[in-house]
Scaffold this motif. Sequence first.
Motif, mmCIF file in Angstrom:
data_model
loop_
_atom_site.group_PDB
_atom_site.id
_atom_site.type_symbol
_atom_site.label_atom_id
_atom_site.label_comp_id
_atom_site.label_asym_id
_atom_site.label_seq_id
_atom_site.Cartn_x
_atom_site.Cartn_y
_atom_site.Cartn_z
ATOM 1 N N ALA A 71 2.143 5.929 -4.644
ATOM 2 C CA ALA A 71 1.279 5.352 -3.606
ATOM 3 C C ALA A 71 -0.181 5.460 -3.994
ATOM 4 C CB ALA A 71 1.526 6.051 -2.268
ATOM 5 N N GLY A 72 -0.536 6.542 -4.657
ATOM 6 C CA GLY A 72 -1.918 6.751 -5.070
ATOM 7 C C GLY A 72 -2.397 5.819 -6.157
ATOM 8 N N GLN A 73 -1.479 5.075 -6.791
ATOM 9 C CA GLN A 73 -1.909 4.118 -7.811
ATOM 10 C C GLN A 73 -2.555 2.888 -7.187
ATOM 11 O OE1 GLN A 73 -1.926 5.309 -10.904
ATOM 12 N NE2 GLN A 73 -1.114 7.023 -9.709
ATOM 13 N N ASN A 74 -2.266 2.634 -5.935
ATOM 14 C CA ASN A 74 -2.905 1.535 -5.219
ATOM 15 C C ASN A 74 -3.987 2.151 -4.347
ATOM 16 O OD1 ASN A 74 -3.641 -0.677 -3.784
ATOM 17 N ND2 ASN A 74 -1.620 -1.145 -2.991
ATOM 18 N N ASN A 80 -14.660 13.665 -5.165
ATOM 19 C CA ASN A 80 -15.325 13.175 -3.958
ATOM 20 C C ASN A 80 -14.935 13.959 -2.720
ATOM 21 O OD1 ASN A 80 -16.295 11.205 -5.639
ATOM 22 N ND2 ASN A 80 -15.307 9.501 -4.605
ATOM 23 N N SER A 81 -13.834 14.720 -2.785
ATOM 24 C CA SER A 81 -13.315 15.441 -1.634
ATOM 25 C C SER A 81 -12.300 16.457 -2.138
ATOM 26 C CB SER A 81 -12.647 14.473 -0.644
ATOM 27 O OG SER A 81 -11.497 13.899 -1.245
ATOM 28 N N ALA A 82 -11.605 17.121 -1.216
ATOM 29 C CA ALA A 82 -10.483 17.999 -1.557
ATOM 30 C C ALA A 82 -9.522 18.009 -0.379
ATOM 31 C CB ALA A 82 -10.957 19.413 -1.878
ATOM 32 N N VAL A 83 -8.260 18.307 -0.679
ATOM 33 C CA VAL A 83 -7.218 18.378 0.335
ATOM 34 C C VAL A 83 -6.621 19.776 0.304
ATOM 35 C CG1 VAL A 83 -5.010 17.441 1.130
ATOM 36 C CG2 VAL A 83 -6.718 15.920 0.084
ATOM 37 N N ALA A 94 -5.032 12.743 -1.500
ATOM 38 C CA ALA A 94 -5.903 13.289 -2.545
ATOM 39 C C ALA A 94 -6.304 12.212 -3.544
ATOM 40 C CB ALA A 94 -5.204 14.449 -3.249
ATOM 41 N N LEU A 95 -5.354 11.355 -3.918
ATOM 42 C CA LEU A 95 -5.663 10.304 -4.878
ATOM 43 C C LEU A 95 -6.573 9.240 -4.273
ATOM 44 C CD1 LEU A 95 -2.166 10.004 -6.561
ATOM 45 C CD2 LEU A 95 -4.264 10.864 -7.610
ATOM 46 N N GLN A 96 -6.340 8.896 -3.002
ATOM 47 C CA GLN A 96 -7.206 7.911 -2.353
ATOM 48 C C GLN A 96 -8.631 8.430 -2.222
ATOM 49 O OE1 GLN A 96 -6.158 4.945 -1.739
ATOM 50 N NE2 GLN A 96 -3.951 5.108 -1.640
ATOM 51 N N LYS A 97 -8.778 9.712 -1.971
ATOM 52 C CA LYS A 97 -10.098 10.285 -1.711
ATOM 53 C C LYS A 97 -10.719 10.943 -2.937
ATOM 54 C CE LYS A 97 -9.808 9.160 2.651
ATOM 55 N NZ LYS A 97 -10.653 8.098 3.228
ATOM 56 N N ALA A 98 -10.044 10.845 -4.079
ATOM 57 C CA ALA A 98 -10.577 11.362 -5.350
ATOM 58 C C ALA A 98 -10.873 12.847 -5.295
ATOM 59 C CB ALA A 98 -11.826 10.589 -5.762
ATOM 60 N N GLY A 99 -9.845 13.628 -5.057
ATOM 61 C CA GLY A 99 -10.010 15.074 -5.039
ATOM 62 C C GLY A 99 -8.699 15.775 -5.337
ATOM 63 N N PRO A 100 -8.733 17.077 -5.551
ATOM 64 C CA PRO A 100 -7.512 17.830 -5.829
ATOM 65 C C PRO A 100 -6.742 18.144 -4.548
ATOM 66 C CG PRO A 100 -9.355 19.321 -5.753
ATOM 67 C CD PRO A 100 -9.931 17.931 -5.554
ATOM 68 N N GLU A 140 -4.123 10.867 -10.811
ATOM 69 C CA GLU A 140 -5.509 10.541 -11.132
ATOM 70 C C GLU A 140 -5.620 9.936 -12.524
ATOM 71 O OE1 GLU A 140 -9.605 10.162 -10.528
ATOM 72 O OE2 GLU A 140 -7.989 10.578 -9.116
ATOM 73 N N GLN A 141 -4.695 10.294 -13.432
ATOM 74 C CA GLN A 141 -4.693 9.721 -14.778
ATOM 75 C C GLN A 141 -3.897 8.428 -14.851
ATOM 76 O OE1 GLN A 141 -6.862 11.260 -16.532
ATOM 77 N NE2 GLN A 141 -6.924 12.828 -14.944
ATOM 78 N N GLY A 142 -3.331 7.999 -13.730
ATOM 79 C CA GLY A 142 -2.604 6.733 -13.699
ATOM 80 C C GLY A 142 -1.170 6.816 -14.136
ATOM 81 N N GLY A 143 -0.645 8.045 -14.307
ATOM 82 C CA GLY A 143 0.723 8.197 -14.784
ATOM 83 C C GLY A 143 1.676 8.640 -13.703
#
Length: 645
Positions: free
Chosen positions: A462-465, A340-343, A360-366, A577-580
């Motif tokens: 933090a990106g898991q939430n 959805n984006s990139a950082v 990056a995790l909140q915005k769904a990008g690398p 992004e994989q939840g790990g």
Amino acid sequence: MIAVATQGATFWTVFDADGADPRRITPSGGGFASGTAGFDSVAYSPDGKRVAFVAGATGPVTAANSGLWVADADGTHAHRLDDHWLTEKPAWSPDSTTVYASHGTLGDGIPGLSVYRYRADGGAPGVPAFSDPGCADYRPQATHQGFLFVERVCGAKPGTNTQPGDLALLRPGDRVPVPAGSFWNPVVSPDGARVASLAQDQVPGNPNHFVQGVTTNYLGSDLTTLPIATVAEGHDIGAVGYRPSGDVVFADRYTGTAPGDTAQVSLSAITVVADEQGAAPHVLATVVGAVTSIDVQPGAPLFGARPVADRVGGGDRVATSVDASRWTYDAYGTGGRQANSAVLARSDTFADALGGTALALQKAGPLLLTPTGLLDPDVARELTRILPPHTTVYILGGTSAISPAVEAKVKALGFMVRRLGGANRYATAAAIADEIDGYSADTIMIATGADYPDALAAGVAAGQNRLRILGRQGGVVLLTDGASMPPETVTYLEHVNPHVVHVYAVGGQAVKAVAKALPALAPSVTPLAGADRYETAAKVANSDLFGGGAPGRYTMVGIATGRNWPDALSGGALIGEQGGPLLLADADGVVGAEKAILTSGGLKGLAVFGGPAAVSDSALTSAANLAFGPGAWDQKTDRLAPSLP
């Protein structure tokens, strides 16, 4: 294989994947009264050996023609699991040993629906799958990872009508389901990444007429939901399912004439369409009757496969960030996993980038690295590969971190640019947190910004939430100056309600800084601090953000060297992004408490970031042997958007 149940029929029909060779299945055995029950829903187990079905009597109700049943795939050797049942489709665990189903009542007042789990062999009574007081949970769906999605209604009051609720997600280690979005009759893809749902649109110029359609989206994404198929006026959609490829299968129900007949009857066209806008639907088969359930048997293309230890990157730090992006995302417009984006962060120092993983995790990008003065050509190519024009690219730090020339180049590629920076690394972290959620973050991770290891592990956690998946306010990272609290961080924390927000101090320096600067907040802060960076990373991996380390909560872990920061930064966005969680390795590999994470069970893959100079081949082998057993895994290097377990 595709299985469909039709309203009132005393059998269900199974087709090949292309709609050919229809076979009627009528269950038998175990006292089941064949011919006296219809089937509103059927669900085949992931290994294809058994089928769960809900039986409804076509006449007088007896124990032999109602309830929840399991049989062999061909319908033989049936046995009843429970006489409580609903018409909703049951769900299977990935290992084909457990069936989930909802039963109870859903009406006015406090809802009474619960999701139960049953041993598929019928060897024990069903038990509640989880506790969710005051809420109704129904229509269970399970992913390949073992995550359970349910529809959920909470807080109903006596005398009010309870309507279908929100989709919610229950992962191993979760105490209660967490929101995942609002949809009409949602169906989650087997990998848990996408959701298909129904839509109803008004016919142009005729306000009293409507047409139904199927829409899809990446689960929790803030992108516009894509309409992928519409049925004709007067038709309706009876059921929806996903193929393993990600294509959507649905039943187009209508009244028409069957081949060789002249009478008008209910018909259902079993239709498949690619999960992308503008795709052309095509009919696989047409059946007589109103289809109420579609089950697409995925076989087991992922479940049961040998685990993989991936090495991602290794050319240099910039190349590793590109390789991590290529591993995580498909090219835009091709389906699969879409960014959805990139950082963008500078490649020579970590100062402005420590909050970037969470962003990056909140915005769904690398999270991509580039030199301060120029946009690396490989990074430019990766941006254009994964992002459609006008997508936002976030730049971290001021113009001394990422130059105006880089910003201009990104804009020239057709992207929108949003720069997040401040007078120092602490102000930049606060600016990133503000971009994520203002002062409304649900989770705050505090770590020292004078060094990198604790903040890197914290960013992944933090990106898991994250808003787009869990429907919460999101997670952010704030920085201390060693054991001191900078004013920029204090200002943010002064807005925090400790009774609502979950605050974690990651590492001993952060624990000291909180205690000294904000003694009133300190009792509400959860410390995650070990004797060294490796033990701290293990404590983060066992925190509530990863389900308290519950086996099965995540299927992958990431490993990066703890002696440098670039690979862990870009790799953190991949594994998050994989939840790990992100584990840190010393010269000998994963050490101490981190080893227990590798042996806790439920892992089907691990990703090692950087080349052998960063994490040696012997360290990779040792970690994979711990996780999967010697000789029981495969090694891959720089895969492009691989299929995942």
